[in-house]
Design an enzyme around this catalytic site. Structure first.
Site, mmCIF file in Angstrom:
data_model
loop_
_atom_site.group_PDB
_atom_site.id
_atom_site.type_symbol
_atom_site.label_atom_id
_atom_site.label_comp_id
_atom_site.label_asym_id
_atom_site.label_seq_id
_atom_site.Cartn_x
_atom_site.Cartn_y
_atom_site.Cartn_z
ATOM 1 N N HIS A 1 -1.322 -1.588 -3.876
ATOM 2 C CA HIS A 1 -2.571 -0.868 -3.855
ATOM 3 C C HIS A 1 -2.583 0.453 -3.659
ATOM 4 O O HIS A 1 -2.010 1.807 -2.804
ATOM 5 C CB HIS A 1 -2.765 -1.534 -2.140
ATOM 6 N N ASP B 1 -4.882 3.438 -1.758
ATOM 7 C CA ASP B 1 -5.488 3.624 -0.598
ATOM 8 C C ASP B 1 -6.398 4.777 -0.815
ATOM 9 O O ASP B 1 -5.843 6.529 -0.926
ATOM 10 C CB ASP B 1 -5.326 3.508 0.742
ATOM 11 N N SER C 1 0.851 -1.170 0.384
ATOM 12 C CA SER C 1 0.046 0.111 0.252
ATOM 13 C C SER C 1 1.153 1.719 0.035
ATOM 14 O O SER C 1 1.821 1.715 0.884
ATOM 15 C CB SER C 1 -0.695 -0.298 0.800
ATOM 16 N N HIS D 1 -8.019 0.893 -4.214
ATOM 17 C CA HIS D 1 -9.325 0.453 -2.817
ATOM 18 C C HIS D 1 -9.970 1.671 -2.026
ATOM 19 O O HIS D 1 -9.457 3.189 -1.503
ATOM 20 C CB HIS D 1 -8.521 -0.147 -0.945
HETATM 21 C C1 DX5 Z 1 -6.200 0.427 5.729
HETATM 22 C C2 DX5 Z 1 -5.579 0.727 4.271
HETATM 23 C C3 DX5 Z 1 -4.608 -0.560 3.603
HETATM 24 C C4 DX5 Z 1 -3.102 0.300 5.360
HETATM 25 C C5 DX5 Z 1 -2.492 -1.147 5.312
HETATM 26 O O1 DX5 Z 1 -7.320 2.085 6.324
HETATM 27 O O2 DX5 Z 1 -6.897 0.498 3.815
HETATM 28 O O3 DX5 Z 1 -4.318 -0.488 2.961
HETATM 29 O O4 DX5 Z 1 -2.291 0.961 4.902
HETATM 30 O O5 DX5 Z 1 -1.618 -0.747 6.024
HETATM 31 P P1 DX5 Z 1 -0.670 -1.712 7.142
HETATM 32 O O6 DX5 Z 1 -0.135 -3.183 5.906
HETATM 33 O O7 DX5 Z 1 0.578 -0.808 7.579
HETATM 34 O O8 DX5 Z 1 -1.578 -2.170 8.001
HETATM 35 ZN ZN ZN Z 2 -6.490 -0.586 1.728
#
Ligand code: DX5
Ligand code: ZN
Length: 228
Positions: free
Chosen positions: A37, A39, A12, A70
């Site tokens: 990914h 966000d 992400s 996402h």
């Molecule tokens: C949370 C996001 C995730 C996040 C994951 O709202 O959707 O994609 O960035 O980050 P980590 O791996 O640090 O939990």
């Molecule tokens: Zn995410």
């Protein structure tokens, strides 16, 4: 785009340097990630803000793999076209973002993109059953969405198992998002996960000047998941 059941690692970019997305994406792809990914947060559906379709469009030419978008936004439908035009390969919407997930999935598929449904930790697996045939992927949130670096919620592992069972032989992938590390990756892989999103566990300790750290982090998560 590889859309099969082999384990895929999707860093992400929420945990990357926001002033340097192009170089960060090149670094993680050179170091062996499978998808990127992205966000999207609106400060309304989740208590944080990131960026929108214009930024997605700007980073798209830097992505050689798969742009996995996402959406943590509500409403979703007015923005689907814009994210499709920005070059998303997969567009995932939250089932909790409104009363019309069926319409949302139809709208995503109408753009020719893969459609994902994300479900929060408090939402039961059964909620997706009526729309399973309209989805290409279910994203199980293993943290409450909004921030990177949160602790993995172990109670979600049973949900992953139920979903894998419910999916049966449908061509639907399971993605896990939140708190993935080499310790938690095998737990969800054993329960039936295909795509592992990881923010802090990929980017911590590395940088575009030290990309080999990204490579080691990606390899550690992949090895742990594949050994499960
Ligand atoms: C949370 C996001 C995730 C996040 C994951 O709202 O959707 O994609 O960035 O980050 P980590 O791996 O640090 O939990
Ligand atoms: Zn995410």
């Amino acid at each position: 785009m590889t859309f099969d059941r082999s384990i895929k690692i999707a860093p992400s970019i929420l945990s990357s340097d926001f002033a340097n997305f192009g170089a960060e994406i090149r670094a993680i792809e050179d170091q062996g990630c499978d998808w990127v990914h992205v966000d999207i947060m609106d400060g309304h559906f989740v208590p944080n803000l990131t960026f929108g379709p214009a930024t997605c469009k700007a980073i798209r030419p830097h992505i050689r793999t798969v742009m996995d978008v996402h959406l943590m936004i509500a409403p979703v439908d007015p923005f689907i076209e814009a994210f499709a035009e920005a070059g998303a390969d997969i567009i995932t919407a939250h089932i909790e973002a409104g009363p019309h997930i069926h319409r949302t999935l139809q709208a995503i598929r109408a753009t020719g993109k893969k459609a994902g449904i994300a479900i929060n930790p408090g939402t039961p697996a059964d909620a997706v059953r009526p729309v399973l045939d309209l989805a290409d992927m279910i994203c199980v949130m293993t943290v409450n969405p909004g921030f990177g670096g949160q602790k993995f919620i172990h109670s979600q592992i049973d949900k992953v198992r139920s979903l894998r069972d419910m999916i049966g032989d449908r061509p639907v992938l399971i993605e896990i998002d939140g708190g993935i590390t080499p310790e938690t990756a095998p737990l969800v892989a054993a329960a039936g996960a295909d795509v592992l999103v990881a923010g802090s566990a990929v980017f911590s300790g590395g940088s575009v000047a030290k990309p080999d750290v990204y490579g080691k982090n990606i390899a550690a998560i992949r090895a742990a998941a594949e050994a499960a």
